[in-house]
Design a protein around this motif. Structure first.
Motif, short mmCIF file in Angstrom:
data_model
loop_
_atom_site.label_atom_id
_atom_site.label_comp_id
_atom_site.label_asym_id
_atom_site.label_seq_id
_atom_site.Cartn_x
_atom_site.Cartn_y
_atom_site.Cartn_z
N THR A 115 3.91 -0.50 -10.72
CA THR A 115 4.14 -0.87 -9.32
C THR A 115 3.13 -1.95 -8.94
N ARG A 134 0.84 -1.21 0.00
CA ARG A 134 0.00 0.00 0.00
C ARG A 134 0.87 1.26 0.00
N SER A 142 4.14 5.54 -5.56
CA SER A 142 4.06 5.49 -7.02
C SER A 142 3.08 6.53 -7.56
N GLN A 143 1.91 6.59 -6.96
CA GLN A 143 0.89 7.56 -7.41
C GLN A 143 1.37 8.99 -7.23
N GLY A 144 2.05 9.26 -6.12
CA GLY A 144 2.56 10.60 -5.88
C GLY A 144 3.64 11.00 -6.87
N ALA A 158 2.27 1.82 -3.38
CA ALA A 158 1.27 2.37 -4.30
C ALA A 158 1.10 3.87 -4.07
N LEU A 159 1.08 4.31 -2.82
CA LEU A 159 1.00 5.75 -2.52
C LEU A 159 2.19 6.50 -3.09
N LEU A 180 4.01 9.97 -9.91
CA LEU A 180 3.45 10.17 -11.25
C LEU A 180 2.81 11.55 -11.42
N ARG A 181 2.53 12.22 -10.30
CA ARG A 181 1.96 13.58 -10.39
C ARG A 181 3.05 14.64 -10.54
#
Length: 358
Positions: free
Chosen positions: A283, A262, A268-270, A265-266, A272-273
């Motif tokens: 990921t 988890r 990775s998402q951050g 994933a956080l 990408l921004r």
């Protein structure tokens, strides 16, 4: 902020407590104690299969000894060219296989495709001058953070059966893959044709807790002797087994892996921004592989972040790292805090904003 690996943190509280509990009093030595017997029975239940379990202290020992049971000295073990067994274990598998050879194949994301493995096997000469293939080894999770799906595992298992190969899984991050797929341990191993597994707990809350899990009895026959010769029959074996008892209790092992995945994933998402950042591979577990500007790499390191640069060898054909970029690996663990992810992203966002303003 240390994202270098998931082996940089100590043991989790339930694991440490289990060691303390096992430490009291006297028990039989060399793995003949009641704790070791209980944990072996727990492995049977977890895998829904009667298995042979051999406790060892390192992943290198698990991989080398597992492969030594499957590959004779004149044999060949097929793996990815970036597999841990071929790149990171100082020849230990070949040493314990007494001269057998590792053959590394290419594959995007450090994964092997069944068709590519089959084509390679069929291309080998059958003459005595060629070492015959005896095993296939894969890493689950792969060295690029990707997870083999159940269909992919089944296809590889079918290739192994068709060509008479034993199927080995390097599961240093076994449970990270398990919770990513949302399947059972049985579904990710013997039901897809896996014969022998290096089961890692050290990266997910253990201190030094690794196990060789064998689904085929013939592969287990000599492992007691091989383990002893390798110095892996531990006199106070209960203290190794106890780690697994604490690890499995109340699904602690699954909770740890879910947390690590988890947090990845956080992260990775951050990332990408942030302008100028993209991922080399998706990921899928607890490793993130961003391609970032070299200027950002310098800023992150100056801020005290620890991580490793990574190889471009298994990038997709459509991807490349430009001269002004670098590919890095960030690993999260059961102990990684959201606060650490926020700090990393704040540093990266600040650098991106500054670059945009210039």
């Amino acid at each position: 902020m240390n994202f270098a690996s998931d082996n940089i943190v100590g043991g989790s509280a339930p694991v440490l407590q289990a060691i303390l509990d096992a430490n009291a009093g006297t028990m039989a030595a060399y793995g003949n104690d009641e704790i070791s017997k209980r944990v072996r029975a727990r492995f049977n239940a977890i895998f829904e299969h009667e298995v042979s379990v051999f406790f060892v202290t390192t992943g290198t020992a698990a991989n080398a000894l597992a492969l030594s049971s499957a590959v004779p000295p004149y044999g060949l073990c097929v793996c990815h060219r970036e597999a841990h067994i071929i790149d990171d274990e100082c020849g230990a598998p070949e040493f314990f296989m007494h001269g057998a050879k590792l053959a590394g194949l290419a594959g995007v994301g450090a994964k092997l495709k069944a068709d590519d493995v089959a084509a390679y096997l069929e291309s080998l000469p059958k003459a005595v001058k060629q070492m015959p293939p005896k095993a296939l080894s894969i890493s689950q999770v792969s060295e690029c953070g990707l997870v083999y799906g159940l269909d992919e595992l089944a296809d590889l298992g079918a290739v192994c059966r068709a060509h008479g190969l034993s199927f080995h899984m390097d599961g240093a991050r076994f449970v990270n893959a398990l919770v990513s797929l949302g399947c059972t341990p049985a579904e990710m191993t013997w039901k897809q044709g896996v014969d022998i597994l290096s089961f890692g707990a050290t990266k997910n809350g253990g201190l030094m807790a690794e196990a060789i899990v064998v689904f085929r009895k013939d592969l287990a026959e000599a492992l007691d002797y091989r383990s002893k010769r390798a110095g892996q029959i531990i006199s106070k074996g209960r203290l190794i087994a106890a780690q697994f008892e604490g690890y499995f209790a109340k699904d602690h092992w699954l909770d740890n892996a879910r947390h690590a995945n988890r947090i990845a994933a956080l992260l990775s998402q951050g990332l990408l921004r942030i302008p100028g950042v993209r991922l080399a591979w998706p990921t899928e577990a607890n490793e993130v592989f961003p391609i970032i500007p070299k200027s950002l790499d310098q800023v992150l390191k100056a801020a005290g972040l620890l991580y490793h640069n990574w190889t471009e060898l298994s990038l997709p054909e459509t991807e490349r790292v430009a001269d002004h970029e670098v590919l890095i690996r960030l690993v999260t663990s059961w102990a990684t805090r959201e606060e650490d992810v926020r700090k990393l992203l704040e540093v990266a966002s600040s650098e991106a904003a500054q670059q945009a303003a210039e």
